[in-house]
Design an enzyme around this catalytic site. Structure first.
Site, PDB file in Angstrom:
ATOM      1  N   LYS A  25      45.218  67.119  -2.076  1.00  0.00           N
ATOM      2  CA  LYS A  25      43.798  66.723  -2.125  1.00  0.00           C
ATOM      3  C   LYS A  25      43.549  65.453  -1.334  1.00  0.00           C
ATOM      4  O   LYS A  25      42.665  65.401  -0.478  1.00  0.00           O
ATOM      5  CB  LYS A  25      43.360  66.499  -3.571  1.00  0.00           C
ATOM      6  CG  LYS A  25      41.993  65.846  -3.672  1.00  0.00           C
ATOM      7  CD  LYS A  25      41.566  65.582  -5.106  1.00  0.00           C
ATOM      8  CE  LYS A  25      41.923  64.229  -5.656  1.00  0.00           C
ATOM      9  NZ  LYS A  25      41.021  63.122  -5.321  1.00  0.00           N
ATOM     10  N   ASN A  26      44.342  64.414  -1.620  1.00  0.00           N
ATOM     11  CA  ASN A  26      44.014  63.125  -1.013  1.00  0.00           C
ATOM     12  C   ASN A  26      44.338  63.077   0.479  1.00  0.00           C
ATOM     13  O   ASN A  26      43.846  62.198   1.189  1.00  0.00           O
ATOM     14  CB  ASN A  26      44.673  61.984  -1.794  1.00  0.00           C
ATOM     15  CG  ASN A  26      43.974  61.775  -3.139  1.00  0.00           C
ATOM     16  OD1 ASN A  26      42.860  62.273  -3.357  1.00  0.00           O
ATOM     17  ND2 ASN A  26      44.615  61.067  -4.049  1.00  0.00           N
ATOM     18  N   CYS A 120      36.089  59.153  -9.434  1.00  0.00           N
ATOM     19  CA  CYS A 120      36.488  58.856 -10.809  1.00  0.00           C
ATOM     20  C   CYS A 120      36.090  57.443 -11.217  1.00  0.00           C
ATOM     21  O   CYS A 120      36.262  56.495 -10.451  1.00  0.00           O
ATOM     22  CB  CYS A 120      38.005  59.011 -10.946  1.00  0.00           C
ATOM     23  SG  CYS A 120      38.538  60.710 -10.780  1.00  0.00           S
ATOM     24  N   ARG A 125      36.249  49.492  -8.313  1.00  0.00           N
ATOM     25  CA  ARG A 125      36.507  50.148  -7.032  1.00  0.00           C
ATOM     26  C   ARG A 125      35.615  49.654  -5.883  1.00  0.00           C
ATOM     27  O   ARG A 125      34.878  50.443  -5.265  1.00  0.00           O
ATOM     28  CB  ARG A 125      36.394  51.674  -7.182  1.00  0.00           C
ATOM     29  CG  ARG A 125      37.295  52.218  -8.274  1.00  0.00           C
ATOM     30  CD  ARG A 125      37.339  53.717  -8.305  1.00  0.00           C
ATOM     31  NE  ARG A 125      38.240  54.275  -7.319  1.00  0.00           N
ATOM     32  CZ  ARG A 125      38.460  55.581  -7.140  1.00  0.00           C
ATOM     33  NH1 ARG A 125      37.834  56.457  -7.887  1.00  0.00           N
ATOM     34  NH2 ARG A 125      39.287  56.015  -6.220  1.00  0.00           N
ATOM     35  N   ASP A 307      48.123  57.594 -10.078  1.00  0.00           N
ATOM     36  CA  ASP A 307      47.554  58.919 -10.371  1.00  0.00           C
ATOM     37  C   ASP A 307      48.429  59.725 -11.338  1.00  0.00           C
ATOM     38  O   ASP A 307      47.970  60.722 -11.897  1.00  0.00           O
ATOM     39  CB  ASP A 307      47.363  59.718  -9.075  1.00  0.00           C
ATOM     40  CG  ASP A 307      46.323  59.102  -8.166  1.00  0.00           C
ATOM     41  OD1 ASP A 307      45.576  58.229  -8.633  1.00  0.00           O
ATOM     42  OD2 ASP A 307      46.260  59.493  -6.988  1.00  0.00           O
ATOM     43  N   ARG A 399      38.023  69.189  -9.802  1.00  0.00           N
ATOM     44  CA  ARG A 399      37.896  68.414  -8.567  1.00  0.00           C
ATOM     45  C   ARG A 399      39.244  68.222  -7.879  1.00  0.00           C
ATOM     46  O   ARG A 399      39.291  67.895  -6.692  1.00  0.00           O
ATOM     47  CB  ARG A 399      37.285  67.042  -8.862  1.00  0.00           C
ATOM     48  CG  ARG A 399      35.768  67.078  -9.045  1.00  0.00           C
ATOM     49  CD  ARG A 399      35.179  65.668  -8.981  1.00  0.00           C
ATOM     50  NE  ARG A 399      35.979  64.847  -8.088  1.00  0.00           N
ATOM     51  CZ  ARG A 399      36.585  63.715  -8.451  1.00  0.00           C
ATOM     52  NH1 ARG A 399      36.465  63.242  -9.642  1.00  0.00           N
ATOM     53  NH2 ARG A 399      37.304  63.037  -7.577  1.00  0.00           N
TER      54      ARG A 399
HETATM   55  C1  EPZ Z   1      42.829  56.332  -3.491  1.00  0.00           C
HETATM   56  O1  EPZ Z   1      41.716  55.643  -4.067  1.00  0.00           O
HETATM   57  C2  EPZ Z   1      42.851  57.701  -4.104  1.00  0.00           C
HETATM   58  N1  EPZ Z   1      41.620  58.403  -3.777  1.00  0.00           N
HETATM   59  C3  EPZ Z   1      43.036  57.596  -5.613  1.00  0.00           C
HETATM   60  O2  EPZ Z   1      43.170  58.893  -6.132  1.00  0.00           O
HETATM   61  C4  EPZ Z   1      44.297  56.818  -5.915  1.00  0.00           C
HETATM   62  O3  EPZ Z   1      44.370  56.563  -7.295  1.00  0.00           O
HETATM   63  C5  EPZ Z   1      44.294  55.478  -5.166  1.00  0.00           C
HETATM   64  O4  EPZ Z   1      44.050  55.677  -3.755  1.00  0.00           O
HETATM   65  C6  EPZ Z   1      45.607  54.714  -5.307  1.00  0.00           C
HETATM   66  O5  EPZ Z   1      46.673  55.491  -4.855  1.00  0.00           O
HETATM   67  C7  EPZ Z   1      41.541  59.113  -2.667  1.00  0.00           C
HETATM   68  O6  EPZ Z   1      42.476  59.243  -1.897  1.00  0.00           O
HETATM   69  C8  EPZ Z   1      40.250  59.792  -2.404  1.00  0.00           C
HETATM   70  P1  EPZ Z   1      42.699  51.936  -3.183  1.00  0.00           P
HETATM   71  P2  EPZ Z   1      41.162  54.338  -3.413  1.00  0.00           P
HETATM   72  O7  EPZ Z   1      41.714  51.544  -2.153  1.00  0.00           O
HETATM   73  O8  EPZ Z   1      41.213  54.482  -1.949  1.00  0.00           O
HETATM   74  C9  EPZ Z   1      41.127  47.659  -4.861  1.00  0.00           C
HETATM   75  C10 EPZ Z   1      42.905  60.575  -7.748  1.00  0.00           C
HETATM   76  O9  EPZ Z   1      43.054  60.639  -8.979  1.00  0.00           O
HETATM   77  N2  EPZ Z   1      40.269  47.616  -3.674  1.00  0.00           N
HETATM   78  O10 EPZ Z   1      44.121  52.057  -2.792  1.00  0.00           O
HETATM   79  O11 EPZ Z   1      39.861  54.033  -4.052  1.00  0.00           O
HETATM   80  C11 EPZ Z   1      40.727  48.774  -5.826  1.00  0.00           C
HETATM   81  O12 EPZ Z   1      39.689  48.377  -6.677  1.00  0.00           O
HETATM   82  C12 EPZ Z   1      42.241  59.383  -7.112  1.00  0.00           C
HETATM   83  O13 EPZ Z   1      43.260  61.472  -6.975  1.00  0.00           O
HETATM   84  C13 EPZ Z   1      39.444  46.527  -3.457  1.00  0.00           C
HETATM   85  O14 EPZ Z   1      39.407  45.584  -4.237  1.00  0.00           O
HETATM   86  O15 EPZ Z   1      42.243  53.274  -3.892  1.00  0.00           O
HETATM   87  C14 EPZ Z   1      42.031  49.048  -6.538  1.00  0.00           C
HETATM   88  O16 EPZ Z   1      42.201  48.086  -7.549  1.00  0.00           O
HETATM   89  C15 EPZ Z   1      41.677  58.429  -8.102  1.00  0.00           C
HETATM   90  N3  EPZ Z   1      38.680  46.512  -2.320  1.00  0.00           N
HETATM   91  C16 EPZ Z   1      43.093  48.797  -5.460  1.00  0.00           C
HETATM   92  O17 EPZ Z   1      42.449  47.989  -4.474  1.00  0.00           O
HETATM   93  C17 EPZ Z   1      38.695  47.526  -1.417  1.00  0.00           C
HETATM   94  O18 EPZ Z   1      37.972  47.451  -0.410  1.00  0.00           O
HETATM   95  C18 EPZ Z   1      43.630  50.050  -4.780  1.00  0.00           C
HETATM   96  O19 EPZ Z   1      42.555  50.899  -4.377  1.00  0.00           O
HETATM   97  C19 EPZ Z   1      39.533  48.628  -1.648  1.00  0.00           C
HETATM   98  C20 EPZ Z   1      40.315  48.664  -2.788  1.00  0.00           C
END
Ligand code: EPZ
Length: 421
Positions: A25-26, A120, A125, A307, A399
């Site tokens: 998916k991702n 989610c 986020r 995840d 999803r």
């Molecule tokens: C991706 O989310 C995935 N989503 C998530 O999968 C997954 O849990 C996550 O990466 C971590 O592996 C998709 O690929 C669509 P991050 P993402 O940016 O991109 C903070 C699932 O269940 N952050 O790596 O949103 C953020 O708040 C989903 O399949 C900022 O502060 O994750 C978090 O604490 C849920 N500012 C951390 O970084 C930013 O600009 C990591 O988030 C970006 C992120």
């Protein structure tokens, strides 16, 4: 009144046999927006037939792209007629990955107007790092009432992330693939889907090096040709199936996966006393005895994936001893625990750590999913429990998991879906 559905599980059946993992998916949700960067049609294979993909098909079409989509077979995208640059609230809210349209549209035509994404509800986020990355490449970015308006010619530059972000890394890769000059991303995410996106872009003639390390170099190319590309298998579905096999004291061969992507989970399962063996593209998971409690902390790849924290905590509810599960990535990823408490789990949360005291048995109960992997956790709990579990709002699960009931039923689970008023 609108018709809704619920999933029903009679727990206690050991999963046995074989199951094939679907496409990731991702990865898919990054590769599909990336087709907008091509100057010729692209064909993508091994896509999971899930709601997030359907939403992206609608978004591509709304931008003017021609999309031929045969679920479970292939998707052909001709991006040449796509002249739109707007993704509205209703479409953007359907999935988190709608934010990749910002990077893809900036990379394609230097202009994007995309509403804030959905996805989610597992924490605040923010996407400040994505926006900072676009600004480093020359975009002027404005937040206009919940719509990100980004505009400018993309010019390669250094991008330093304040924290490791999967979405931010992917978005900047998309914006940089056709930029003038070279972009270097420092403190990049290393997840398998980052590498897969780089491979996809390179198969179109992009010049991306270093994906899978924390420094990625992208030499922008003015023309990207068409390609045919199969996305990698889903790491999180693989892990969920491994956990489900262990949770039911079953014996399952999970085929079509990449065992190297699963090392953090495999190590924890072995520590619990689960038997895990693998060969080229299959993992066999079986359990005969009792499980031991373990401690774990979620981390960026190659650490234990956030995840899988939720389904893993379901497995730990009946392990011998007390487990400590610390969530370091998202601040609200424990909402499944209250639901599992209804099933007899003994759990409390202190700051970012869930303290799980193993009980001998879970019991079926009505529960509600709050997000995708919370749904996966409740599925695992339902498979383990004595009696019938009713899972409300299963659309969260849809999803991210392709044909999950069929897959589980084929391994002996008693699971079915009902329509409710
Ligand atoms: C991706 O989310 C995935 N989503 C998530 O999968 C997954 O849990 C996550 O990466 C971590 O592996 C998709 O690929 C669509 P991050 P993402 O940016 O991109 C903070 C699932 O269940 N952050 O790596 O949103 C953020 O708040 C989903 O399949 C900022 O502060 O994750 C978090 O604490 C849920 N500012 C951390 O970084 C930013 O600009 C990591 O988030 C970006 C992120």
């Amino acid at each position: 009144m609108a018709k809704k559905e619920r999933l029903m599980i009679t727990g206690g059946h050991a999963l046995e046999g074989e199951v094939r993992v679907s496409g990731g998916k991702n990865t898919a949700v990054a590769v599909i927006p990336a087709t907008l960067l091509a100057d010729e049609p692209c064909v993508i294979e091994n896509l999971p037939d899930i709601e997030d993909i359907h939403a992206l098909v609608d978004i591509l079409r709304s931008l003017g792209a021609e999309v031929d989509y045969a679920p479970d077979a292939f998707m052909r995208v001709d991006p040449r007629p796509a002249h739109g640059c707007q993704v509205g609230y209703r479409d953007a809210q359907r999935l988190r990955a709608s934010y990749y349209m910002i990077g893809a549209l900036l990379g394609r035509q230097g202009k994007a107007e995309v509403a804030f994404p959905g996805g989610c509800k597992i924490g605040s986020r923010p996407i400040d790092q994505h926006l900072k990355g676009f600004q480093s490449l020359g975009a002027v970015v404005r937040d206009q009432g919940g719509v990100i308006n980004a505009e400018g010619e993309m010019i390669g530059n250094d991008v330093f992330f304040d924290m490791v972000t999967v979405g931010g890394t992917i978005n900047v890769m998309l914006a940089a693939a056709k930029a003038r000059g070279t972009t270097i991303i420092y403190n990049a995410a290393k997840e398998p889907h980052i590498v897969d996106l780089a491979n996809f872009l390179n198969s179109m003639g992009a010049k991306v090096k270093g994906a899978g390390t924390d420094v990625i170099r992208i030499k922008g190319q003015s023309y990207l040709h068409g390609t045919t590309y199969a996305v990698i298998p889903d790491q999180i579905e693989t892990g969920t199936l491994m956990i489900a096999a262990a949770a039911t004291h079953g014996d399952v061969a999970i085929r079509g996966c990449i065992p190297q992507h699963m090392e953090a989970l495999t190590a924890k399962l072995l520590e619990m006393g689960v038997k895990v063996t693998d060969n080229d593209d299959a993992i066999r998971v079986r359990t005969t005895g009792a499980h031991r409690a373990v401690n774990l902390k979620t981390q960026v790849y190659p650490g234990f994936p956030t995840d899988l924290q939720q389904p893993m905590s379901a497995l730990l509810t009946t392990a011998h001893g007390t487990s400590m599960v610390t969530e370091t990535i998202f601040e609200q990823r424990f909402r499944h625990l209250d639901e599992m408490a209804r099933m007899g789990a003994r759990v409390r949360v202190v700051d970012r750590t869930a303290i799980i005291e193993g009980v001998p048995q879970l019991y079926g109960a009505p529960v509600t999913t709050t997000d995708l992997r919370a749904g996966a956790a409740l599925l695992v709990a339902g498979l383990m429990a004595n009696g019938i579990t009713e899972i409300y709002e299963p659309e969260h699960i849809d999803r991210g998991y392709e044909h999950i009931e069929e897959k589980l039923r084929a391994m002996g689970a008693e699971i079915w879906r009902e329509t409710i008023e």
